[in-house]
Each structure stands twice: as structure tokens, then as C-alpha cells.
Design an enzyme around this catalytic site. Structure first.
Site, PDB file in Angstrom:
ATOM      1  N   ASN A  78     -12.389  -1.537  -4.612  1.00 27.61           N
ATOM      2  CA  ASN A  78     -12.103  -1.939  -6.146  1.00 27.61           C
ATOM      3  C   ASN A  78     -13.489  -2.660  -6.873  1.00 27.61           C
ATOM      4  O   ASN A  78     -13.644  -3.637  -6.586  1.00 27.61           O
ATOM      5  CB  ASN A  78     -10.835  -2.757  -6.650  1.00 27.61           C
ATOM      6  CG  ASN A  78     -10.550  -3.373  -7.902  1.00 27.61           C
ATOM      7  OD1 ASN A  78     -11.297  -2.548  -8.739  1.00 27.61           O
ATOM      8  ND2 ASN A  78      -9.716  -4.027  -8.005  1.00 27.61           N
ATOM      9  N   TYR A 117       1.033  -1.245  -0.206  1.00 29.82           N
ATOM     10  CA  TYR A 117       0.055  -0.001  -0.208  1.00 29.82           C
ATOM     11  C   TYR A 117       0.859   1.169  -0.074  1.00 29.82           C
ATOM     12  O   TYR A 117       0.647   2.121  -0.653  1.00 29.82           O
ATOM     13  CB  TYR A 117      -0.862   0.188   0.981  1.00 29.82           C
ATOM     14  CG  TYR A 117      -1.907  -1.328   1.298  1.00 29.82           C
ATOM     15  CD1 TYR A 117      -3.073  -0.994   0.421  1.00 29.82           C
ATOM     16  CD2 TYR A 117      -1.754  -2.268   2.124  1.00 29.82           C
ATOM     17  CE1 TYR A 117      -3.897  -2.348   0.470  1.00 29.82           C
ATOM     18  CE2 TYR A 117      -2.508  -3.355   1.878  1.00 29.82           C
ATOM     19  CZ  TYR A 117      -3.604  -3.413   1.276  1.00 29.82           C
ATOM     20  OH  TYR A 117      -4.555  -4.354   1.237  1.00 29.82           O
ATOM     21  N   CYS A 145      -6.227  -6.110  -7.367  1.00 31.64           N
ATOM     22  CA  CYS A 145      -6.134  -5.599  -5.893  1.00 31.64           C
ATOM     23  C   CYS A 145      -5.535  -6.744  -5.205  1.00 31.64           C
ATOM     24  O   CYS A 145      -5.013  -6.514  -4.025  1.00 31.64           O
ATOM     25  CB  CYS A 145      -7.389  -5.090  -5.491  1.00 31.64           C
ATOM     26  SG  CYS A 145      -8.645  -6.082  -5.639  1.00 31.64           S
ATOM     27  N   HIS A 146      -5.603  -7.972  -5.537  1.00 30.86           N
ATOM     28  CA  HIS A 146      -5.317  -8.970  -4.883  1.00 30.86           C
ATOM     29  C   HIS A 146      -3.584  -9.151  -4.853  1.00 30.86           C
ATOM     30  O   HIS A 146      -2.999  -9.839  -3.894  1.00 30.86           O
ATOM     31  CB  HIS A 146      -5.769 -10.402  -5.484  1.00 30.86           C
ATOM     32  CG  HIS A 146      -5.272 -10.745  -6.940  1.00 30.86           C
ATOM     33  ND1 HIS A 146      -5.800 -10.084  -7.947  1.00 30.86           N
ATOM     34  CD2 HIS A 146      -4.061 -11.380  -7.455  1.00 30.86           C
ATOM     35  CE1 HIS A 146      -5.410 -10.439  -9.052  1.00 30.86           C
ATOM     36  NE2 HIS A 146      -4.428 -11.023  -8.867  1.00 30.86           N
ATOM     37  N   GLU A 184      -0.840 -17.189  -9.775  1.00 40.06           N
ATOM     38  CA  GLU A 184       0.138 -16.379 -10.370  1.00 40.06           C
ATOM     39  C   GLU A 184       1.534 -16.704 -10.008  1.00 40.06           C
ATOM     40  O   GLU A 184       2.622 -16.017 -10.591  1.00 40.06           O
ATOM     41  CB  GLU A 184      -0.240 -14.881 -10.125  1.00 40.06           C
ATOM     42  CG  GLU A 184      -1.468 -14.420 -10.656  1.00 40.06           C
ATOM     43  CD  GLU A 184      -1.817 -12.907 -10.404  1.00 40.06           C
ATOM     44  OE1 GLU A 184      -0.813 -12.275  -9.908  1.00 40.06           O
ATOM     45  OE2 GLU A 184      -2.935 -12.501 -10.542  1.00 40.06           O
TER      46      GLU A 184
END
Length: 164
Positions: free
Chosen positions: A127, A99, A135-136, A162
Site C-alpha cells: 500500500n 485478508y 492497511c493497519h 482507534e
């Protein structure tokens, strides 16, 4: 506007689009479902954009790393949140960002302090186009998995998919 559902490995997703862009993508049981839209009043159906998003999700869940810039996205939100979402779309597949790093990027881009890590967290948490605006991929300062509107188990799944 039209909405449709998509069956993902993480549960039912709700997709919302107008004639020009994707407006929303939510888990059917997530926090902030529907954002400012009254989904109960929006017709179910399909459109070229919703079909394109469904194909993108098929590729994503198959591990094929589809490009975000292939999709017309138009989250309806504040200018600050728009800026945060633009940064989120630059986080590479398989990577994470904190963040604070996002807040620092906004400050650098704008030439003045632009929000705090907490303000970024609020934007990330609201989001309206989950998964595609990734956002993950946002983590706490120490790399910990912090909140996710769809739940931390889903965040873990997406990051593992991912290989982040």
C-alpha cells in the site's frame, strides 16, 4: 511532484503528491519506501494537497476520526491493488477485516473469484498510502496481527489509537 515530511507520534512520515492528489505516504524506515518513485530525485516543498494531508494527519493522531473521502488519493498501482485499496477505505475507523474477507468482497463485487487472501496480502503490504488507506486495519484469519510494512509495533499503536 513534491514531497514533504510529517512528524508523527510513530516517527517521520514522507508525503508525496502531484498537483491533483496524494500519491504516497510512508514511514521513513518502512518496507517498500517510495514504492515506484525515486524519492531522492523529487523536490521537497509544500502544496495545498500536502497541507491538507498534514491537517488530516493532525486530526487522526488527535483521535478525531477524519474522513478519508475528504482527501484526493491516487495510488499508482495495478487494477487489482486499486480494488483492494478501495475495500480498505471502507473499513470503519476502529474496526478490522481479514485478508479473506477482503478477497470475498472482491469476488462478490466482480461476480467471479478475484484474488486470494495471499494476493490481497501482497496488495496490502505494498500500500503506497499508509495510514490514510488503512492497511493497519487488516488482520489474520484468527484476528492475529500479521505483517505491516511499518512494523507491528506501529500497527498495534494505530489500532489502539482507534480503539479497535
Amino acid at each position: 511532484m513534491l514531497q514533504t515530511t510529517y512528524s508523527s507520534p510513530l516517527g517521520q512520515l514522507i508525503l508525496l503528491a502531484d498537483s491533483t492528489a496524494l500519491l504516497g505516504l510512508w514511514y521513513s524506515d518502512q518496507a517498500h519506501l517510495g514504492a515506484k518513485y525515486r524519492l531522492a530525485t523529487i523536490k521537497h516543498g509544500t502544496s495545498p494537497i500536502l497541507q491538507q494531508v498534514s491537517r488530516w494527519l493532525d486530526a487522526y493522531f488527535d483521535g478525531r476520526k477524519p474522513a478519508i473521502d475528504q482527501l484526493p488519493l491516487h495510488p499508482q498501482t495495478t487494477p487489482f491493488r486499486q480494488q483492494v485499496y478501495r475495500v480498505l477505505t471502507t473499513i470503519p475507523y476502529g474496526s478490522t477485516m481479514t485478508y479473506q474477507q477482503i478477497a470475498d468482497q472482491l469476488t462478490k463485487r466482480n461476480g467471479h473469484k478475484t484474488g486470494s487472501a495471499r494476493a490481497v496480502g501482497g496488495a496490502v503490504g505494498h500500500n503506497p498510502i499508509g495510514i490514510i488507506i488503512p492497511c493497519h486495519r487488516v488482520v489474520g484469519a484468527n484476528g492475529s496481527l500479521t505483517g505491516y510494512a511499518g512494523g507491528l509495533a506501529r500497527k498495534r499503536y494505530l489500532l489502539a489509537l482507534e480503539k479497535a
